[in-house]
Every structure is written in structure tokens, then in C-alpha cells.
Design a protein around this motif. Structure first.
Motif, PDB file in Angstrom:
ATOM      1  N   ILE A 450       0.817  -1.203   0.000  1.00 32.24           N
ATOM      2  CA  ILE A 450       0.000   0.000   0.000  1.00 32.24           C
ATOM      3  C   ILE A 450       0.857   1.262   0.000  1.00 32.24           C
ATOM      4  O   ILE A 450       0.465   2.298  -0.541  1.00 32.24           O
ATOM      5  CB  ILE A 450      -0.953  -0.013   1.227  1.00 32.24           C
ATOM      6  CG1 ILE A 450      -2.058   1.046   1.076  1.00 32.24           C
ATOM      7  CG2 ILE A 450      -0.208   0.189   2.517  1.00 32.24           C
ATOM      8  CD1 ILE A 450      -3.078   0.718   0.034  1.00 32.24           C
ATOM      9  N   GLU A 451       2.077   1.157   0.559  1.00 32.70           N
ATOM     10  CA  GLU A 451       2.961   2.322   0.625  1.00 32.70           C
ATOM     11  C   GLU A 451       3.437   2.771  -0.761  1.00 32.70           C
ATOM     12  O   GLU A 451       3.947   3.889  -0.907  1.00 32.70           O
ATOM     13  CB  GLU A 451       4.184   2.027   1.501  1.00 32.70           C
ATOM     14  CG  GLU A 451       3.853   1.699   2.951  1.00 32.70           C
ATOM     15  CD  GLU A 451       3.587   0.214   3.150  1.00 32.70           C
ATOM     16  OE1 GLU A 451       3.451  -0.513   2.134  1.00 32.70           O
ATOM     17  OE2 GLU A 451       3.493  -0.217   4.314  1.00 32.70           O
ATOM     18  N   ASP A 452       3.295   1.912  -1.769  1.00 37.52           N
ATOM     19  CA  ASP A 452       3.752   2.255  -3.113  1.00 37.52           C
ATOM     20  C   ASP A 452       2.740   3.095  -3.888  1.00 37.52           C
ATOM     21  O   ASP A 452       3.004   3.500  -5.018  1.00 37.52           O
ATOM     22  CB  ASP A 452       4.049   0.982  -3.918  1.00 37.52           C
ATOM     23  CG  ASP A 452       5.206   0.185  -3.329  1.00 37.52           C
ATOM     24  OD1 ASP A 452       6.035   0.792  -2.627  1.00 37.52           O
ATOM     25  OD2 ASP A 452       5.267  -1.040  -3.568  1.00 37.52           O
ATOM     26  N   TYR A 453       1.579   3.349  -3.287  1.00 40.18           N
ATOM     27  CA  TYR A 453       0.509   4.045  -3.986  1.00 40.18           C
ATOM     28  C   TYR A 453       0.375   5.479  -3.487  1.00 40.18           C
ATOM     29  O   TYR A 453       0.662   5.787  -2.318  1.00 40.18           O
ATOM     30  CB  TYR A 453      -0.827   3.316  -3.783  1.00 40.18           C
ATOM     31  CG  TYR A 453      -0.904   2.000  -4.505  1.00 40.18           C
ATOM     32  CD1 TYR A 453      -1.555   1.885  -5.725  1.00 40.18           C
ATOM     33  CD2 TYR A 453      -0.300   0.858  -3.973  1.00 40.18           C
ATOM     34  CE1 TYR A 453      -1.609   0.675  -6.398  1.00 40.18           C
ATOM     35  CE2 TYR A 453      -0.354  -0.361  -4.639  1.00 40.18           C
ATOM     36  CZ  TYR A 453      -1.012  -0.439  -5.848  1.00 40.18           C
ATOM     37  OH  TYR A 453      -1.053  -1.643  -6.515  1.00 40.18           O
ATOM     38  N   ALA A 454      -0.069   6.333  -4.401  1.00 42.86           N
ATOM     39  CA  ALA A 454      -0.458   7.695  -4.023  1.00 42.86           C
ATOM     40  C   ALA A 454      -1.967   7.707  -3.847  1.00 42.86           C
ATOM     41  O   ALA A 454      -2.696   7.138  -4.663  1.00 42.86           O
ATOM     42  CB  ALA A 454      -0.045   8.691  -5.106  1.00 42.86           C
ATOM     43  N   MET A 455      -2.448   8.337  -2.794  1.00 43.11           N
ATOM     44  CA  MET A 455      -3.882   8.395  -2.574  1.00 43.11           C
ATOM     45  C   MET A 455      -4.490   9.563  -3.342  1.00 43.11           C
ATOM     46  O   MET A 455      -3.945  10.667  -3.358  1.00 43.11           O
ATOM     47  CB  MET A 455      -4.205   8.545  -1.083  1.00 43.11           C
ATOM     48  CG  MET A 455      -5.703   8.696  -0.810  1.00 43.11           C
ATOM     49  SD  MET A 455      -6.106   9.088   0.903  1.00 43.11           S
ATOM     50  CE  MET A 455      -5.875   7.494   1.674  1.00 43.11           C
ATOM     51  N   ALA A 470      -4.056   8.611   5.125  1.00 40.03           N
ATOM     52  CA  ALA A 470      -2.775   8.445   4.419  1.00 40.03           C
ATOM     53  C   ALA A 470      -1.616   8.354   5.408  1.00 40.03           C
ATOM     54  O   ALA A 470      -0.682   7.556   5.213  1.00 40.03           O
ATOM     55  CB  ALA A 470      -2.563   9.608   3.455  1.00 40.03           C
ATOM     56  N   LEU A 475       1.638   6.483   3.631  1.00 42.75           N
ATOM     57  CA  LEU A 475       1.769   6.897   2.236  1.00 42.75           C
ATOM     58  C   LEU A 475       2.628   8.152   2.143  1.00 42.75           C
ATOM     59  O   LEU A 475       2.552   9.041   2.988  1.00 42.75           O
ATOM     60  CB  LEU A 475       0.402   7.174   1.614  1.00 42.75           C
ATOM     61  CG  LEU A 475      -0.635   6.054   1.681  1.00 42.75           C
ATOM     62  CD1 LEU A 475      -1.877   6.442   0.901  1.00 42.75           C
ATOM     63  CD2 LEU A 475      -0.068   4.746   1.146  1.00 42.75           C
ATOM     64  N   LEU A 478      -0.144  12.286  -1.546  1.00 45.24           N
ATOM     65  CA  LEU A 478      -1.582  12.375  -1.686  1.00 45.24           C
ATOM     66  C   LEU A 478      -1.881  13.469  -2.704  1.00 45.24           C
ATOM     67  O   LEU A 478      -1.286  14.551  -2.649  1.00 45.24           O
ATOM     68  CB  LEU A 478      -2.245  12.692  -0.341  1.00 45.24           C
ATOM     69  CG  LEU A 478      -3.766  12.793  -0.271  1.00 45.24           C
ATOM     70  CD1 LEU A 478      -4.251  12.359   1.116  1.00 45.24           C
ATOM     71  CD2 LEU A 478      -4.265  14.224  -0.546  1.00 45.24           C
TER      72      LEU A 478
END
Length: 689
Positions: A450-455, A470, A475, A478
Motif C-alpha cells: 500500500i505504501e507504493d501508492y499515491a492516494m 494516508a 503513504l 496524496l
């Protein structure tokens, strides 16, 4: 001469509107409370207001694209029509027996959803097909006529027909439909072989039943909406958003309403995909928090994940297997928590629970002043200072702080010995913690970090809670787009005309009849081309995508893989296996060398070009962005947070938390330690220290 386009999204609490000028990309937004008993009223009034405000004449509007929760809500609230079910003799109880799997193994009092069709309206008829589709027992037409008359006289207004193995041979289902038109011409008919010709008797049956149950309701709604648009002078086509991210004309949608069960969230994912790509973040966690629910979706390299399985009307909202399974193509989203209107309470163990029930738009949260007395997430956000009582929806709707405080104190604070503000913070943190945990688990189940994604937060409540979630997820980035509160409506305008056709073909890959496959794929493609041509797509602009559902022999589940047209044309079984095993390895990290592979079904997606939108959010004003300060609660107490007018921000501007960045449809809450930079697309890119 018709440069304007309109997108409309009906949610459980608000109906959202977007008006786009295709000449220069200007985008105007609107939002009204949903009118649940007559949803078209809010749609028509919102369109009228938006056009009047911006001086758009009806003959300047090229088309309207619409997404709605009407289908899902009709199933959840049991507001469909009395429906009959005809199946092979001896199998009338399939809707009740299901797969015999338990969604909660250790709960002795586990509940399942009551079937939409009571047993008295579920009848079997003498007929039988073999597993290869060959007729074993011909259809007994006298018995069939008697069964149809019994269902008609029993009050059925719609008829779902789902016979054993009809996905391979529809001959008996089609004859039953002919008999039904003779014996009960007023019945709405839905055939499983037309709607979802795939293996799986239970899933095929529930999908057919659900479609028949809501089809008359949806047809009447579409007719009222189409008539209202015509009366308003809007003579262009009406398109509807499907759950898989495509759009179709209203007449097509009316025949397959179950395909719209997830249409609103699908529009939000389309919008999120565009925002992420424009901001240089192709891997995105879409966080969509509206008035009723919060949902999450993962987008990898600009492409949202999709599925052919979906559940609706769950008894246990967050537990898979507790609802009706549907075999429809959907953008894969999971429900991870509550929405702004979700009701908070203290359970018998003294713990705060939020949802699943919602105050919706009638009576709404206590702070709306429309008669609601129960505390909601929106009431909590108001007491914490995140929402301005005098500028909600641009000042069109005043919020009652005293009513929110009274609701939180009476139902949360007093039972737990907390002040109203402490109770609000407890509700806020409960919601955020639940959603962060659910999003992390969803990513883990998909073998993703999940840390590899931008919210990218969307929905009216999304930006309010996004930074806190976030930070809990760890994260690094964002991206908060302008107009997040109406993002789903905007996403509709960015969706291509598209429809997916499905057919079953259960056979070992090694002996698959490639000539029969080519004929089947060709027929599906031709049907799809005709459908998108009716929506105005030129044949030269049509795109074709072929996907196969495959599995290792003996498995009870399948994996869908994209198959090249050349592999089918050349009968290249090795290429099909290679595509399957590449997808299998991607999902599970390994393949089963040497095991035979079999095909289960095929899907052909026929689509027009994806609209290319040039965006220039309208309503930006000159002047100072900072409007003042407001007391907002961040964990240990109130602090003075800067209040920023988002419409005055320009590319390159920065905002440092604590701050409340306000626009008409939503507020981005920046906690201490967060900083946002306005990029070229007027997105606020947030980083955390």
C-alpha cells in the motif's frame, strides 16, 4: 454547435453535477440533496439550475451521462417488483441453498439474505440438458404454461428464467420466454442465457433474479428521466455508466440494469485514474468517501483492477459471502467504511460503532436541521472545526452546530463520559482507523504494498479524512483534485462508450474447438459493434479487447487473461496458455508446470475511443487565498488552522498545515506536519513530514 456535456451522479445523500465546455475545458460543478423517492427530480432540478447559472441553452448540450445507485439501493431496500423464478424441475431452491458455504464458520446464528423470490413464486418445469448442452428431456410445454399461469396469478410482475446448463444451449429458455409472452404478456422477462451465459447455476440464477427484480423499476425511472430531459429541451442522447467503467445508451442500460449496480463508484475510479496520470502518479489508491459509504480501489499503471464477481445486499456489510453474488463485470472496489451520513452509536460492549446505516438525505445528519437527531460522521467533522457551518455547499446550506453537539453528547458523550468534542474526535478516529486498516488488508490480499501508492481522495467527505488515513497507512503522497466532491460525475464524461459481451465455453485448452471459438468471438464482436454504432461510434474508431477465463483442470476458480486476436485467429493454444500463466504468476507468484489448462468463458469488450478532456476548472478567482483562521481539533486539542479559499490558489502556491482548504463541494483538512503544493492542474499534492 453543441459544445456542452453534462455528467450526473446520484448518491445516497447528494446528487452531483458537472457541466463541461468541450471547447476550452471549463468545468462547472453543482450539488443537491438527493430526492430518494423520485431521484429524477433532483437530477432535473440540478441540471436546470446549472444551465441557468452559466447561461447554457438546452440546444447547446450534446448529451447527458448519468450514473446512479438506484439499482443497488432497490436491491438493498427490497424495492423491486414481485418476481417469479422458473428453473429446471428439482432445482427451485437453488436461490436459497446457494453454494452451501458459510461466510462465518463459527457463528451458530449466522444470517443469510432472504431470497428476493419467495418459495411460492419459485417453480420448476420438466426439462433437462446435459452438461454439454445436449437435450436429455424435452421441455414439457403444458407444464410450463401451467407454471407461468401460476406465477402470473400469484402476483409476479417479472419473470427470471434460469435453466440448468442453459448457458451452453438456450433453446429451452427461449421457448419458455415465447410461452410466457403468450400466457402472461405483461411480465418483464429476463433470461439467464441472454444476461449472463456463464457456468455457475447459483450465481447465474441470482444475477438473473436481481436483474428481473429491478428492471421494471429502472425502466420506469429512465422513462421519467428521459421525458423530463425532453421537456426541458435536452434532446441529445442519454447515456448511463456501467459498473465496469463503460457507458451505453439508456435503452441498452434499461435491458441490463444489473450492469449498473456499481455505476457511481466506477465513475469515481475513472476520474481518479485521470487525476493520477496528470499528477505523475500512475499507481493510485482511489479513496471515495461520500454520504453513505467509503470505498477503495487500486489502480496500477493507470488501469483499474476489474472483476466479474460482485456482491450486493450483504447481511454482514464487510463480510464476503453474506450477500447476493452477481456475475457482472465491475471495476473492483471494496467497501472499507462509513460515509459522512453514517450513524455512530455505542454498542453493548461500550465501543463506538459507525454505520452501516445512514441518515442519507432524509432526514440527514443532525446538523442539516432537517429532523435528524442521531450523530453522524458529518456531525463529528463539524464539531471538530473541519467544516464551516456558514459556508457548507458554498453557503447554500447552513449547518446547525448546536444540533450536532446535542446528538453527539446524547448518544456518544454521556454514555462514555466524554464531552461532545471528545465524542466527535472518537467517532472521527474510529472511522479513520477502520478505513486505513481495511485499505491495507485489501492491498495485501492483492499482493501489493500500500505504501507504493499515491492516494487520490474523492467524494464530499474524502478530502476531510484523507490526510489522516494516508498518514496511518504510511503513504508518501496524496493528490487532492479540485472538485473532488463531484468527481464521479466528472468521471462519467471521461468514460468511453463500451459494452462487454460474455459467453461460456468450458473445455480443455488442448482440445478446444478453435473454429467454434472463432465463430463465437466473431459473433460477440459483431453484436458489440452494432451496439456502439447505435451510440454514434464510427466503425473505424471501435476497439476490441478479448479476455479469457481460464484455470488449471480441477480448480474451482478461474483467472482472466487478455488474449491477442492473432492467437485466436491462428489457433495458437500455446499463446493462450502463456497469457494465462503470466497472469496466474502475477497473482499467485508461481505456476503449476505440466498441469492441463481449461477455458471457462470468454469476454469481448467492444468500445469507442476514450474521450480526451482538456480541463480548466472554472470559478477560479483572483486575490488572496487565505480567508482567516478557524479553531480545529488535531488530537490533543484545538489549534488555529488557516482557512484557504481553494478557488484562489494558483500553480506553485503552497499551503502548510494545520490548514482547511475549502471549496464548494468539499474541504481538504491538512493536519500539522502536512504541506500541499498546487500543481499545473490545480491539484493539491500533499507530502507528510
Amino acid at each position: 454547435m453543441t459544445p456542452w456535456q453534462i455528467g450526473v451522479d446520484i448518491g445516497g445523500t447528494f446528487t452531483d453535477f458537472v457541466l463541461l465546455d468541450s471547447r476550452d475545458g471549463r468545468l462547472f460543478n453543482g450539488k443537491l440533496l438527493t430526492t430518494p423517492h423520485a431521484p429524477e427530480q433532483a437530477v432535473l432540478e440540478g441540471i436546470r439550475q446549472l444551465m441557468a447559472t452559466h447561461g447554457v441553452a438546452p440546444d447547446q448540450v450534446s448529451h447527458v451521462i448519468h450514473g446512479t445507485t438506484l439499482v443497488a439501493n432497490a436491491l438493498i431496500e427490497r424495492r423491486g417488483v414481485p418476481t417469479g423464478f422458473l428453473t429446471t424441475e428439482g432445482f427451485r431452491d437453488i436461490p436459497e441453498i446457494g453454494t452451501e458455504l458459510r461466510h462465518d464458520t463459527y457463528d451458530l446464528f449466522m444470517r443469510r439474505p432472504e431470497p428476493l423470490v419467495p418459495r411460492r413464486l419459485r417453480l420448476g418445469v420438466p426439462e433437462r440438458l446435459r452438461a454439454d448442452g445436449a437435450v436429455v428431456t424435452p421441455l414439457d410445454e403444458d407444464a410450463a404454461r401451467a407454471a407461468i399461469r401460476a406465477l402470473r396469478d400469484g402476483g409476479a410482475q417479472a419473470l427470471a428464467i434460469c435453466l440448468l446448463h442453459a448457458f451452453l444451449n438456450p433453446v429451452h429458455e427461449r421457448r419458455l420466454a415465447e410461452l410466457a409472452r403468450e400466457e402472461a404478456p405483461g411480465l418483464t422477462l429476463c433470461l439467464s442465457s441472454d444476461l449472463v451465459p456463464e457456468i455457475g447455476e447459483y450465481e447465474r440464477g441470482t444475477t438473473t433474479i436481481c436483474n428481473a427484480y429491478v428492471q421494471p423499476v429502472f425502466e420506469r425511472y429512465v422513462a421519467r428521466l428521459r421525458g423530463g430531459l425532453r421537456d426541458a429541451g435536452l434532446t441529445g442522447p442519454l447515456f448511463l455508466m456501467l459498473s465496469d467503467g463503460g457507458t451505453v445508451r439508456d435503452d441498452v442500460a434499461a435491458k441490463h440494469p444489473i450492469r449498473l449496480v456499481q455505476s457511481g463508484p466506477a465513475g469515481g475510479v475513472q476520474a481518479t485514474r485521470i487525476v493520477g496520470q496528470a499528477a505523475g502518479a500512475p499507481d493510485v489508491l482511489c479513496f471515495d468517501m461520500g454520504g453513505t459509504t467509503a470505498k477503495a480501489a487500486l489502480i496500477d499503471q493507470g488501469e483499474p483492477q476489474r472483476s466479474l464477481d460482485f456482491e450486493v445486499s450483504r447481511v454482514d456489510r464487510f463480510r464476503k459471502g453474506s450477500g447476493f453474488p452477481l456475475k457482472v463485470p465491475v471495476v473492483e472496489m471494496i467497501e472499507i467504511g462509513a460515509g459522512g451520513g453514517s450513524i455512530a452509536r455505542v454498542d453493548r460492549l461500550g465501543l463506538i460503532k459507525v454505520g452501516p446505516d445512514s441518515a442519507s438525505s432524509d432526514p440527514g445528519p443532525a446538523c442539516y436541521g432537517l429532523g435528524g437527531t442521531l450523530p453522524t460522521v458529518t456531525d463529528s467533522d463539524l464539531l471538530l472545526g473541519y467544516l464551516a457551518p456558514d459556508s457548507f455547499l458554498g453557503g447554500d446550506m447552513a449547518l446547525d452546530v448546536a444540533a450536532a453537539e446535542r446528538a453527539l453528547l446524547d448518544h456518544i458523550g454521556t454514555p462514555l463520559g466524554l464531552s461532545a468534542v471528545e465524542a466527535a474526535w472518537a467517532v472521527h478516529e474510529t472511522v479513520n482507523g477502520t478505513m486505513a486498516q481495511a485499505a491495507a488488508i485489501h492491498a495485501l490480499e492483492k499482493a501489493r504494498r500500500i505504501e507504493d501508492y499515491a492516494m487520490v481522495p474523492i467524494g464530499g467527505a474524502g478530502p476531510v479524512h484523507a490526510c489522516a488515513i494516508a498518514m496511518k497507512l504510511g503513504l508518501a503522497k496524496l493528490v487532492s483534485p479540485p472538485g473532488a466532491g463531484v468527481a464521479s460525475a466528472f468521471g462519467f464524461l471521461a468514460a468511453p462508450i463500451a459494452f462487454a459481451h460474455l459467453r461460456a465455453m468450458v473445455a480443455p485448452l488442448a482440445t478446444l474447438d478453435m473454429d467454434a471459438l472463432r465463430l463465437m468471438i466473431g459473433a460477440m464482436e459483431a453484436e458489440g459493434r452494432a451496439m456502439v454504432a447505435e451510440a454514434g461510434v464510427a466503425d473505424s474508431d471501435v476497439g476490441i479487447r478479448i479476455l479469457a477465463a481460464l484455470r488449471y483442470a480441477g480448480q474451482g476458480y478461474q483467472v482472466e487473461a487478455a488474449i491477442g486476436a492473432d492467437a485466436i485467429a491462428q489457433g495458437d493454444r500455446d499463446a493462450i496458455r502463456t497469457a494465462f500463466e503470466a497472469e496466474y504468476r502475477h497473482l499467485y507468484g508461481r505456476v503449476e508446470a505440466g498441469l492441463p489448462v481449461e477455458t471457462v468463458g470468454w469476454r469481448v469488450i467492444v468500445s469507442g475511443p476514450t474521450p480526451s478532456l482538456r480541463l480548466a476548472p472554472a470559478g477560479q478567482r483572483a486575490g488572496t487565498a487565505r480567508k482567516g483562521t478557524r479553531r480545529a481539533w488535531f488530537g490533543t486539542g484545538f489549534v488555529e488552522a488557516a482557512v484557504i479559499d481553494r478557488t484562489a490558489l494558483r500553480p506553485g502556491d503552497t499551503v502548510t498545515g494545520p490548514a482547511l482548504v475549502e471549496e464548494r463541494e468539499s474541504t481538504l483538512v491538512l493536519p500539522p506536519g502536512a504541506a500541499a503544493t498546487c500543481d499545473a492542474g490545480l491539484n493539491l499534492v500533499v507530502a507528510f513530514s
